[in-house]
Enzyme design. Structure first.
Site: not given
Ligand code: GLA
Length: 674
Positions: A158, A311, A360, A362
């Site tokens: 990201e 993701e 933690k 999430h």
């Molecule tokens: C982003 C990041 C991940 C994680 C998620 C949590 O997409 O790429 O590493 O932090 O958010 O939602």
């Protein structure tokens, strides 16, 4: 470049939808790893993304290399038939890098340093950062190039950092010299005679740091362009290294969904596979439409071909004010919805929920509750569904007669301060128009205003504040060639430097749309609306004089604008000078689409049921919680259940059907027993 499926599928296996997620086993004792792969197999996971945040593990001290743990993981996954998307760990440098090279740390607009202790604390412009990032990428690629588990590269994570510091000032000037050649050209493009901003020396040019009052919008626009380009340079550098070692493997980096920080068209063109992270709020009633938009946009960035959900969350995230879990069935619905919109990979952040660290709370595919938890049970179910439909779905294309135009430059130019209304939000306007089409079951793609639009029956420009000459010529050519165009307000008001066009809108575009004079803008406040006869307009209204021959399809009623066009039509070119309320916008666009020959996927769908065609399959996705019956002419078989339909289909809450059309039953020959 071969397709995602071609390269990631072990020989002899049928096409499939890749299934898996980020796996961060370095957070766990090694005993856990064997348990992980056992459960992955149970869930049908065939792909994991390793190493995203592993820099301090691989390089605990400058120049050191600790690959043993990763060797063992690569071997373990391979032994269990799980492929690895290997990440370069460069989005979170180890603390030693910041300590040894403070210049690698980015500065915010106020000159404050972003220290280590979280992640993404790197300056895209720092030579030291780039040197260390290249070195670890080189060694990682060399070490695993021939490893049989390796299926794909995932560069960084990201990309989203900004830097207003001295490192950035240096590269910003370099970028500007390349763009403008001379300071005179820069002064002209930025209009620096306004407020005595004229630059006499390149050293005076800075990133747009904290200032007393409104900043120069052209300066800010160029800084956003530059930031996107700087980050892209970082991506390219790492991509080229891994490509040198594995020219046969695809390379991606994961985008944030519909995010303003990167020029998504320019970036996608540099990737082999386009991937995105998508985290809608389970409580948001518009989340289904939002997911559809992210799918349509990402597929379009991928040139219409398959893309990847890199993701999503199996349950709750931990970064909203209040974080709701996904009710039973919603994870499956959204996973299959992405597939319907063209995804050939469904992955999550993350496989096993962390016990420590900032995330933690999430969710993971395997939550704290473990194997017996509901979230894991759903992980297994999604895996089974993907395995069922994969061989028929993978590689299938989604096509659309309608294109929505979107351009990041317009977003950057349009979403600045000092404009007629702070309420104008580029993303929200694009979202509203896409939603209107989604509600009408009309398939949609996205396109850049420079793209060849000839394949589309209808093109929509909800909000293209900035349109350069090439884009205007393209739109004119499209309509003159027989296409239908609908433009929303504020489209084409500025040129590529964000300079307002004489007359308030590009003159050729005004002619096309049948606008004689754009007199005044009348923005609307919260709760304010304008009466447009059969509907209400919100957010914006305009005082415009139509050109002779243009037809006022809907007029404002009452007030200052009484009788003036809210919707104007000039042949196949339409102009909408307000934001109609959702149902009205949907009716309006569906009507124009019908006339242009663009058809909905299915007629007569109950509210909340989405229909998408991918290849020769029909996906029906129920975004509501009450059971519904869908009229479905013809004979179909649901690939998920194996059941046949008989003219209707019942969907339970969050229900999905993936339907293949079946020919008529063979008529038994005379004398043959039926
Ligand atoms: C982003 C990041 C991940 C994680 C998620 C949590 O997409 O790429 O590493 O932090 O958010 O939602």
């Amino acid at each position: 470049m071969p397709s995602l499926d071609d390269v990631t599928r072990p020989p002899g296996r049928p096409p499939r939808i890749l299934y898996g997620g980020d796996w961060n086993p370095e957070q766990w004792p090694e005993e856990t790893w064997t348990e992980d792969v056992r459960l992955m197999r149970r869930a049908g996971v065939d792909s994991v993304t390793l190493g995203v945040f592993s820099w301090s593990r691989i390089e605990p001290a400058p120049g050191a290399r600790e690959f043993g743990w990763l060797d063992r993981l690569m071997d373990l996954t391979h032994a269990h038939g799980i492929g690895v998307v290997l990440a370069t760990p460069t989005s979170s440098p180890p603390p030693w890098l910041g300590r040894l090279h403070p210049e690698t740390l980015p500065r915010d607009e106020d000159g404050r340093t972003e220290w280590w202790g979280s992640r993404q604390h790197f300056s895209h412009s720092s030579e030291a950062y780039r040197r260390y990032a290249a070195a670890i990428t080189e060694d990682l690629a060399a070490r695993y190039a021939d490893h049989p588990a390796l299926t794909m590269w995932h560069i960084n994570n990201e990309y989203c950092t900004h830097d207003w510091g001295d490192e950035a000032a240096r590269t910003f000037r370099r970028w500007l010299r390349h763009r403008y050649g001379t300071l005179d050209a820069l002064n002209t493009a930025w209009g620096t005679d306004f407020w005595s901003q004229r630059y006499g020396d390149w050293a005076e040019v800075l990133p747009p740091r904290r200032a007393h009052y409104l900043k120069n919008p052209a300066h800010v626009l160029d800084f956003r362009r530059y930031t996107s380009d700087q980050l892209l340079e970082c991506f390219r550098a790492e991509r080229d290294i891994v490509r040198r070692h594995t020219p046969h493997l695809p390379v991606t980096t994961n985008f944030m969904p519909f995010w303003s920080g990167q020029d998504g068209w320019a970036w996608a063109a540099e990737e082999d596979v386009v991937s995105v992270d998508v985290y809608p709020d389970p409580r948001d009633p518009a989340a289904g439409a939002y997911n559809a938009m992210i799918g349509d946009l990402t597929r379009s960035q991928a040139g219409g071909g398959p893309w990847m959900v890199m993701e999503q969350a199996a349950g709750a995230v931990n970064w909203r004010g209040v974080n709701h879990p996904k009710p039973y069935g919603l994870n499956r619905l959204w996973a299959l919805q992405a597939v319907a919109h063209g995804a050939d990979a469904v992955c999550y952040f993350q496989w096993r929920q962390s016990r420590q660290g900032a995330e933690k709370f999430h969710s993971g595919m395997l939550g704290h509750t473990g194997e017996r938890g509901r979230v894991f049970q759903e992980t297994v179910r999604v895996g089974q569904d993907l395995a069922r439909i994969g061989p028929r779905v993978a590689g299938g294309r989604v096509t659309a007669d309608i294109a929505v135009l979107h351009d990041w430059n317009s977003w950057w130019a349009g979403d600045q301060d000092g404009k007629p209304s702070r309420r104008i939000d580029h993303a929200e306007i694009v979202r509203a128009w896409h939603r209107a089409l989604w509600d009408a079951h009309l398939p949609v793609s996205f396109a850049h205003p420079h793209h060849d639009l000839g394949a589309h029956r209808l093109v929509l420009a909800p909000h293209l504040h900035l349109l350069d000459d090439r884009a205007v010529t393209n739109l004119l050519g499209y309509v003159h060639g027989g296409g239908t165009l609908v433009c929303g307000f504020l489209t084409g008001i500025a040129d590529h430097d964000d300079r307002i066009r004489p007359g308030g809108m590009d003159a050729r575009l005004r002619d096309l749309l049948g606008i004689d004079l754009l007199q005044e803008w009348w923005p609307l406040d919260v709760g304010e609306h304008v009466d447009c006869g059969t509907f209400r307009g919100t957010l914006w209204s305009e005082e415009l004089t139509p050109a002779p021959g243009a037809e006022t399809v809907a007029a404002y009623r009452g007030g200052e604008l009484d009788g003036l066009p809210a919707v104007l039509r000039n042949g196949r070119a339409w102009y909408v000078s307000t934001l109609p309320e959702p149902a009205a916008l949907s009716r309006l666009l569906a009507g124009v689409a019908r006339e242009a020959g663009a058809r909905p996927v299915l007629d007569g769908l109950p509210p909340g049921v989405e229909a998408v065609r991918r290849g020769d399959l029909l996906f029906l996705l129920h975004h509501g919680r009450d059971q519904v019956t869908v009229p479905l002419p013809g004979c179909h078989r649901d690939l998920l259940t194996g059941a046949d339909t008989d003219g209707t289909l019942t969907l339970d809450r969050y229900g999905v059907a993936v339907l293949e059309e079946r020919g008529p039953e063979p008529v038994p020959a005379a004398g043959e027993r039926p």
